[in-house]
Design a protein around this motif. Structure first.
Motif, PDB file in Angstrom:
ATOM      1  N   GLU A   1       0.924  -0.769  -0.169  1.00  0.00           N
ATOM      2  CA  GLU A   1       0.193  -0.365   0.373  1.00  0.00           C
ATOM      3  C   GLU A   1       0.969   1.259   0.329  1.00  0.00           C
ATOM      4  OE1 GLU A   1      -2.576  -0.263   3.536  1.00  0.00           O
ATOM      5  OE2 GLU A   1      -4.389  -1.649   2.256  1.00  0.00           O
ATOM      6  N   HIS A   2       1.528   1.237   0.822  1.00  0.00           N
ATOM      7  CA  HIS A   2       2.770   2.804   0.890  1.00  0.00           C
ATOM      8  C   HIS A   2       3.955   2.639  -0.577  1.00  0.00           C
ATOM      9  CE1 HIS A   2       1.403   4.237   5.199  1.00  0.00           C
ATOM     10  NE2 HIS A   2       1.535   3.263   5.156  1.00  0.00           N
ATOM     11  N   PHE A   3       4.486   1.736  -1.025  1.00  0.00           N
ATOM     12  CA  PHE A   3       4.792   1.401  -1.783  1.00  0.00           C
ATOM     13  C   PHE A   3       4.139   1.940  -2.604  1.00  0.00           C
ATOM     14  CE2 PHE A   3       7.193  -0.928  -5.881  1.00  0.00           C
ATOM     15  CZ  PHE A   3       8.420   0.531  -5.954  1.00  0.00           C
ATOM     16  N   ALA A   4       2.671   1.486  -3.567  1.00  0.00           N
ATOM     17  CA  ALA A   4       2.256   1.893  -4.449  1.00  0.00           C
ATOM     18  C   ALA A   4       2.046   3.960  -3.997  1.00  0.00           C
ATOM     19  CB  ALA A   4       0.617   1.146  -4.495  1.00  0.00           C
ATOM     20  N   LYS A   5       1.666   4.269  -2.873  1.00  0.00           N
ATOM     21  CA  LYS A   5       1.533   5.708  -2.518  1.00  0.00           C
ATOM     22  C   LYS A   5       2.368   6.459  -2.999  1.00  0.00           C
ATOM     23  CE  LYS A   5      -1.720   5.196   1.427  1.00  0.00           C
ATOM     24  NZ  LYS A   5      -2.356   5.359   2.885  1.00  0.00           N
ATOM     25  N   VAL A   6       4.199   6.053  -2.607  1.00  0.00           N
ATOM     26  CA  VAL A   6       5.157   6.656  -3.036  1.00  0.00           C
ATOM     27  C   VAL A   6       5.553   6.532  -4.455  1.00  0.00           C
ATOM     28  CG1 VAL A   6       7.849   6.385  -3.492  1.00  0.00           C
ATOM     29  CG2 VAL A   6       6.269   5.785  -0.926  1.00  0.00           C
ATOM     30  N   PHE A   7       5.326   5.660  -5.626  1.00  0.00           N
ATOM     31  CA  PHE A   7       4.967   5.215  -7.285  1.00  0.00           C
ATOM     32  C   PHE A   7       4.023   5.787  -7.400  1.00  0.00           C
ATOM     33  CE2 PHE A   7       3.839   3.983 -10.872  1.00  0.00           C
ATOM     34  CZ  PHE A   7       5.066   3.361 -11.925  1.00  0.00           C
ATOM     35  N   ASN A   8       2.798   6.800  -6.589  1.00  0.00           N
ATOM     36  CA  ASN A   8       2.384   7.453  -7.556  1.00  0.00           C
ATOM     37  C   ASN A   8       2.090   8.542  -6.926  1.00  0.00           C
ATOM     38  OD1 ASN A   8       0.162   5.827  -9.488  1.00  0.00           O
ATOM     39  ND2 ASN A   8       0.804   4.237  -7.239  1.00  0.00           N
ATOM     40  N   LEU A   9       2.991   9.469  -5.932  1.00  0.00           N
ATOM     41  CA  LEU A   9       2.990  10.834  -5.411  1.00  0.00           C
ATOM     42  C   LEU A   9       2.742  11.307  -4.392  1.00  0.00           C
ATOM     43  CD1 LEU A   9       4.230  12.642  -8.549  1.00  0.00           C
ATOM     44  CD2 LEU A   9       5.457  10.844  -7.362  1.00  0.00           C
ATOM     45  N   ASP A  10       1.127  10.028  -3.887  1.00  0.00           N
ATOM     46  CA  ASP A  10       0.414  10.807  -2.891  1.00  0.00           C
ATOM     47  C   ASP A  10       1.642  10.134  -1.175  1.00  0.00           C
ATOM     48  OD1 ASP A  10      -1.492  10.701  -4.190  1.00  0.00           O
ATOM     49  OD2 ASP A  10      -2.044   8.042  -4.370  1.00  0.00           O
ATOM     50  N   GLU A  11       2.670  10.174  -1.595  1.00  0.00           N
ATOM     51  CA  GLU A  11       3.647   9.886   0.416  1.00  0.00           C
ATOM     52  C   GLU A  11       4.787  10.056  -0.479  1.00  0.00           C
ATOM     53  OE1 GLU A  11       2.217   7.165   2.993  1.00  0.00           O
ATOM     54  OE2 GLU A  11       4.375   5.699   2.548  1.00  0.00           O
ATOM     55  N   SER A  12       5.244  10.801   0.808  1.00  0.00           N
ATOM     56  CA  SER A  12       7.252  10.486   0.631  1.00  0.00           C
ATOM     57  C   SER A  12       7.607   9.506   0.404  1.00  0.00           C
ATOM     58  CB  SER A  12       7.493  12.102   1.036  1.00  0.00           C
ATOM     59  OG  SER A  12       7.888  12.043   2.071  1.00  0.00           O
ATOM     60  N   LEU A  13       9.386   8.999  -0.199  1.00  0.00           N
ATOM     61  CA  LEU A  13       9.884   7.882   0.441  1.00  0.00           C
ATOM     62  C   LEU A  13      10.363   8.087   1.203  1.00  0.00           C
ATOM     63  CD1 LEU A  13      11.216   5.798  -1.141  1.00  0.00           C
ATOM     64  CD2 LEU A  13      13.044   6.710  -1.566  1.00  0.00           C
ATOM     65  N   ARG A  14      10.682   9.362   2.000  1.00  0.00           N
ATOM     66  CA  ARG A  14      11.008   9.172   3.982  1.00  0.00           C
ATOM     67  C   ARG A  14      10.047   9.160   4.388  1.00  0.00           C
ATOM     68  NH1 ARG A  14      14.427  12.950   6.227  1.00  0.00           N
ATOM     69  NH2 ARG A  14      15.385  13.959   4.329  1.00  0.00           N
ATOM     70  N   ASP A  15       8.646   9.355   4.289  1.00  0.00           N
ATOM     71  CA  ASP A  15       6.908   8.923   5.571  1.00  0.00           C
ATOM     72  C   ASP A  15       7.170   7.820   5.446  1.00  0.00           C
ATOM     73  OD1 ASP A  15       6.612  11.803   5.376  1.00  0.00           O
ATOM     74  OD2 ASP A  15       5.175  12.033   4.193  1.00  0.00           O
ATOM     75  N   MET A  16       7.274   6.976   3.784  1.00  0.00           N
ATOM     76  CA  MET A  16       7.436   5.378   3.971  1.00  0.00           C
ATOM     77  C   MET A  16       8.494   4.494   4.776  1.00  0.00           C
ATOM     78  SD  MET A  16       7.557   3.131   0.685  1.00  0.00           S
ATOM     79  CE  MET A  16       7.627   0.777   0.704  1.00  0.00           C
ATOM     80  N   MET A  17       9.657   4.949   4.751  1.00  0.00           N
ATOM     81  CA  MET A  17      10.975   5.269   5.055  1.00  0.00           C
ATOM     82  C   MET A  17      10.521   5.080   6.950  1.00  0.00           C
ATOM     83  SD  MET A  17      11.528   2.634   3.418  1.00  0.00           S
ATOM     84  CE  MET A  17      12.706   2.239   3.544  1.00  0.00           C
TER      85      MET A  17
END
Length: 499
Positions: free
Chosen positions: A430-446
């Motif tokens: 879910e979070h990787f999909a958000k990062v790929f789609n510019l809905d979340e930053s990589l920093r926030d995911m990690m």
């Protein structure tokens, strides 16, 4: 609430069309000035040479355009766009072999750039107060008080085949792309030279269009609609083509775009060289799929792929009555598919700011630029995270060699770790999909504790050889069509479960 009589958009590509939709509710007239004569159908044109390559319409862009033009997604699909789930509909070769096929968190609409723009033009032309003028060369801006606190853009000078013209404007948007001259005109009028951040990782990519065999004529093993072949992780001797990022990208009309790209490697320019290179990529399926399809174009090669961010947001006194959208302010390495979506998000952001504005003073432009900076930081950081690791990368954002070596060493394995964990853990997917789609930053995911915990669990299970979902299927063989989705995921996705 109307904020002025006339707004002018410089450029009629995707960024300009989205911007016209954002401006329409707030001005008596919106005038779009476009250099090309626009085709009625989905056809290539001189001003958008990159239309010959694959384009991803990310979910963030889908949503933004849908808010600007309600019904856009349905119209795009009705025109031939393909609504697919990549984890089910794409054969994905990463690491040592093919990934498993399973349901995932992300869906996408596939289609060519020319189809996306044709549908956008139809949406814009349905707006009663928007006029698109074609065959127009924008020659300059009229300004007052250049570079001062009261400095403003007040109009646009342009020419057509009948002669020179001028239009007074209450608001102007630069959507002229990478080659925009607006910054130079502003400097000549008294504003300071803007800071420009750059990083060119020497990406070159080359594409050729094909018509697929009819469904009845396709091999039984073609369960997939999209092929993705990632660069090899192998550090030993191998053909240069093993370093390519490869797509067999589906578009409307039973067609695909075969595309190969690389960082710093010479790419094939002729049809013969293109076909020969395809035979050397790290799976025979790509060339075999091309062989069973019918070529419909020559080879198209693009080198203009550097990341470039003009930091107008750092001006102490930006001009009143002017903002920037799309590549005219921030252009990305096209490999990452961020351009249209980022432009659409900026256009939607502009509409939100217009909806709250009482007047279009210098404060409005400063506030918009600040908010846009925050939004652009997400795709920019993603592009930097990959491109800064390449030895061939040059520009202001080039990092010290020690840091580059670390990035080069960890970025590939880290990406494979995330992709692998996403196969087995819904939270990572879910979070990787958000990062790929510019809905979340990589920093926030990690920095998300649940994501980090899942990554650690996946790494431990990998060390113990205990995987829930198989991977690494032989790249010399056909990708497996077996659906490895958990049983509850299949039930949740079934029509019976939905009732």
């Amino acid at each position: 609430m109307e904020l002025g009589k006339t707004a002018v958009v410089l450029g009629g590509s995707a960024a300009g069309l989205c911007t016209a939709g954002a401006l329409a509710p707030y001005f008596d007239q919106v005038l779009v000035l476009e250099r090309d004569v626009l085709p009625a159908e989905a056809e290539h044109r001189r001003g958008v040479p990159q239309s010959k390559h694959p384009h991803f319409l990310l979910n963030s862009g889908r949503r933004a355009i849908g808010e600007l033009f309600p019904g856009f997604e349905d119209d795009l699909i009705a025109a031939g766009g393909l609504h697919l789930m990549p984890s089910m509909d794409a054969a994905y070769l990463d690491g040592e072999g093919w990934s498993a096929r399973k349901r995932g968190a992300m869906t996408m609409i596939y289609g060519s750039r020319i189809l996306i723009e044709r549908v956008l033009r139809d949406e814009v032309r349905a707006l009663g107060n928007v006029v698109i003028r074609e065959g127009v060369s924008v020659n300059g801006l009229t300004v007052q008080g250049g570079g001062t606190r009261d400095g403003a853009v007040t109009g646009v000078d342009f020419s057509t085949y009948t002669g020179d013209e001028h239009v007074d404007a209450d608001f102007v948007v630069d959507a002229m792309g990478r080659g925009s001259s607006v910054g130079s005109w502003l400097v000549a009028a008294g504003w300071p030279e803007p800071e420009v951040r750059t990083l060119d990782a020497k990406v070159t990519y080359t594409s050729r269009w094909y018509e697929l065999p009819s469904p009845a004529e396709r091999p039984a093993s073609w369960w997939w609609q999209h092929l993705v072949i990632m660069p090899t992780p192998d550090k030993g001797e191998h053909p240069a083509e093993h370093e390519f990022l490869v797509n067999f990208f589906p578009i409307e009309g039973n067609r695909v775009i075969a595309c190969m790209g690389s960082w710093g490697i010479e790419m094939p320019r002729t049809t013969d060289a293109f076909v020969e290179s395809a035979r050397r990529v790290r799976t025979p399926l790509f060339a075999a799929a091309m062989d069973q399809s019918t070529p419909t174009s020559e080879v198209h090669l693009t080198r203009s792929t550097g990341n470039k961010w003009r930091r107008y947001d750092r001006w102490a006194t930006p001009p009143k009555g002017l903002v920037f959208v799309g590549d005219s302010i921030c252009a990305f390495n096209p490999f990452y598919g961020q351009g249209i979506s980022s432009a659409a998000m900026s256009a939607l952001l502009l509409r939100e700011h217009l909806s709250r504005a009482r007047q279009l003073d210098a404060g409005f432009c400063s506030r918009f630029l600040a908010a846009q900076r925050k939004e652009l930081t997400v795709p920019w950081s993603l592009a930097m995270a990959r491109d800064q690791g390449y030895e061939c990368a040059v520009g202001t954002e080039q990092v010290p060699e020690w840091r580059r070596r670390i990035l080069a060493a960890v970025s590939g394995p880290a990406f494979s770790l995330i992709v692998g964990a996403a196969r087995e853990y819904e939270v990572v997917d879910e979070h990787f999909a958000k990062v790929f789609n510019l809905d979340e930053s990589l920093r926030d995911m990690m920095t998300n504790p649940r994501v980090l915990a899942a990554l650690v669990r996946y790494r431990i299970r990998t060390a113990l050889g205990r995987h829930r979902v198989p991977f690494g299927f032989d790249p010399q063989a056909e990708p497996p069509g077996t659906d490895y989705s958990p049983a509850d995921a299949n039930r949740a996705a079934s029509p019976a479960a939905a009732r």
